[in-house]
Scaffold this active site. Structure first.
Site, PDB file in Angstrom:
ATOM      1  N   HIS A   1       0.837  -1.207   0.000  1.00  0.00           N
ATOM      2  CA  HIS A   1       0.000   0.000   0.000  1.00  0.00           C
ATOM      3  C   HIS A   1       0.873   1.260   0.000  1.00  0.00           C
ATOM      4  CE1 HIS A   1      -2.782  -2.910   2.201  1.00  0.00           C
ATOM      5  NE2 HIS A   1      -3.544  -2.509   1.202  1.00  0.00           N
TER       6      HIS A   1
ATOM      7  N   GLN B   1      -8.883  -6.602 -10.883  1.00  0.00           N
ATOM      8  CA  GLN B   1      -9.505  -5.388 -10.335  1.00  0.00           C
ATOM      9  C   GLN B   1      -8.978  -4.141 -11.042  1.00  0.00           C
ATOM     10  OE1 GLN B   1     -10.089  -4.613  -5.966  1.00  0.00           O
ATOM     11  NE2 GLN B   1      -8.242  -3.401  -6.217  1.00  0.00           N
TER      12      GLN B   1
ATOM     13  N   SER C   1       0.153  -9.013   1.259  1.00  0.00           N
ATOM     14  CA  SER C   1      -1.302  -8.939   1.312  1.00  0.00           C
ATOM     15  C   SER C   1      -1.716  -8.803   2.767  1.00  0.00           C
ATOM     16  CB  SER C   1      -1.906 -10.226   0.730  1.00  0.00           C
ATOM     17  OG  SER C   1      -3.259 -10.340   1.113  1.00  0.00           O
TER      18      SER C   1
HETATM   19  P1  AMP Z   1      -6.638  -3.615  -0.448  1.00  0.00           P
HETATM   20  O1  AMP Z   1      -6.394  -2.859   0.817  1.00  0.00           O
HETATM   21  O2  AMP Z   1      -6.194  -5.033  -0.395  1.00  0.00           O
HETATM   22  O3  AMP Z   1      -8.007  -3.412  -1.007  1.00  0.00           O
HETATM   23  O4  AMP Z   1      -5.660  -2.966  -1.516  1.00  0.00           O
HETATM   24  C1  AMP Z   1      -5.653  -1.574  -1.764  1.00  0.00           C
HETATM   25  C2  AMP Z   1      -4.735  -1.310  -2.924  1.00  0.00           C
HETATM   26  O5  AMP Z   1      -3.428  -1.785  -2.617  1.00  0.00           O
HETATM   27  C3  AMP Z   1      -5.166  -2.039  -4.207  1.00  0.00           C
HETATM   28  O6  AMP Z   1      -4.949  -1.173  -5.319  1.00  0.00           O
HETATM   29  C4  AMP Z   1      -4.246  -3.234  -4.232  1.00  0.00           C
HETATM   30  O7  AMP Z   1      -4.008  -3.734  -5.530  1.00  0.00           O
HETATM   31  C5  AMP Z   1      -2.986  -2.626  -3.656  1.00  0.00           C
HETATM   32  N1  AMP Z   1      -2.084  -3.657  -3.136  1.00  0.00           N
HETATM   33  C6  AMP Z   1      -2.380  -4.626  -2.232  1.00  0.00           C
HETATM   34  N2  AMP Z   1      -1.308  -5.429  -2.055  1.00  0.00           N
HETATM   35  C7  AMP Z   1      -0.327  -4.957  -2.864  1.00  0.00           C
HETATM   36  C8  AMP Z   1       1.018  -5.360  -3.145  1.00  0.00           C
HETATM   37  N3  AMP Z   1       1.559  -6.415  -2.559  1.00  0.00           N
HETATM   38  N4  AMP Z   1       1.731  -4.642  -4.047  1.00  0.00           N
HETATM   39  C9  AMP Z   1       1.175  -3.565  -4.660  1.00  0.00           C
HETATM   40  N5  AMP Z   1      -0.079  -3.133  -4.440  1.00  0.00           N
HETATM   41  C10 AMP Z   1      -0.825  -3.815  -3.554  1.00  0.00           C
END
Ligand code: AMP
Length: 284
Positions: free
Chosen positions: A37, A153, A185
């Site tokens: 993030h 997504q 993640s």
């Molecule tokens: P989330 O909080 O999982 O909904 O993710 C919010 C944003 O962070 C989304 O655009 C995800 O694709 C991005 N994101 C989550 N994990 C990663 C990662 N390991 N590398 C890059 N972006 C990420």
């Protein structure tokens, strides 16, 4: 760093920023923030004057109640990380403010949401495209950064913005991995040490596929073959899907063609935790 829960208060703050002709970058998240993030935040910071991050665990994108309840939440730690990263503003709305009583408006796309994550999680992408539309209407950013970690997504948001003419530029943020290769993640927090060890077969398999691509292989059967053999070597892993797709329309392909970017998308379950990963088929 300014924090807002209320939509009108946030709008008042953002209109002051606009009045000063400052450009605004937006990073939507569901919290439990990690270096993935924060890399999106830093990417936005290189392009705009002010960065706003939203933290909202969107109930509409969870088709499974226990997944929603088990989703990690740690607002104090999130705010600390965002402050340290130099974020200007954080928006943490409640579900009641986002989904009003009697809510009945939804944004959904025809085809991109159907396979892969959409097939296993009915309604998931309708929840995503709707909440992102609401957030864009509230924040009205100049650009928004989405991670390649959630590649389907990302393509859905890019298509939606093009189709519905949202006045926002979508910027892609590269997928960030831990040192051992596991894609970062929020859900990794739920993995035991043992499950995490098994999960490393996912990135190992994807790297093997990319190495094979670098050595000249272009066939889905070969590229997916090396990936799947890594997954099959770990009895604790359950494969949900693995596919070689065209990056544009996410259609499955048998052969990677010149000048047509392609990617392997996959989801694997480890000890009840569903992990997503993907890798571009480009020379390492
Ligand atoms: P989330 O909080 O999982 O909904 O993710 C919010 C944003 O962070 C989304 O655009 C995800 O694709 C991005 N994101 C989550 N994990 C990663 C990662 N390991 N590398 C890059 N972006 C990420």
């Amino acid at each position: 760093m300014q924090c807002y829960e209320n939509i009108q208060d946030l709008r008042d703050h953002l209109s002051q920023i606009k009045a000063q002709n400052q450009t605004l970058g937006f990073v939507p998240t569901m919290g439990a923030l990690h270096a993935g993030h924060l890399s999106l935040v830093r990417k936005a910071q290189t392009e705009v004057d002010q960065v706003i991050v939203s933290i909202f665990v969107n109930p509409a994108q969870f088709n499974n109640r226990s997944d929603l309840e088990l989703y990690p939440r740690d607002l104090d730690s999130d705010l600390k990380l965002l402050e340290e990263t130099g974020v200007d503003c954080v928006f943490t709305p409640t579900s009641e403010l986002m989904y009003l009583q009697g809510h009945e408006s939804w944004v959904s796309l025809e085809n991109l949401p159907v396979p892969f994550e959409g097939a296993g999680r009915p309604g998931h992408f309708r929840g995503v495209s709707t909440v992102v539309s609401m957030l864009f209407n509230i924040v009205q950013p100049d650009l928004a950064v989405f991670g390649e970690k959630d590649f389907q997504q990302l393509r859905i948001i890019e298509r939606m913005v093009e189709d519905l003419k949202f006045p926002v530029r979508i910027v892609r943020g590269e997928l960030i991995r831990d040192e051992d290769g596991l894609a970062l993640s929020s859900r990794n927090q739920r993995l035991s040490a043992e499950a995490r060890q098994s999960a490393l077969a996912i990135s190992r398999g994807l790297f093997s596929a990319r190495n094979l691509f670098t050595r000249g292989s272009r066939q889905a059967s070969e590229l997916l073959g090396v990936y799947l053999s890594e997954i099959e070597s770990e009895p604790d892993l359950t494969l949900h899907y693995a596919a070689l797709v065209d990056e544009q329309d996410l259609a499955e392909i048998q052969v990677v063609k010149e000048n047509r970017p392609a990617r392997i998308l996959t989801a694997v379950e480890v000890a009840g935790v569903r992990l997503l990963d993907n890798i571009a088929m480009q020379a390492a």
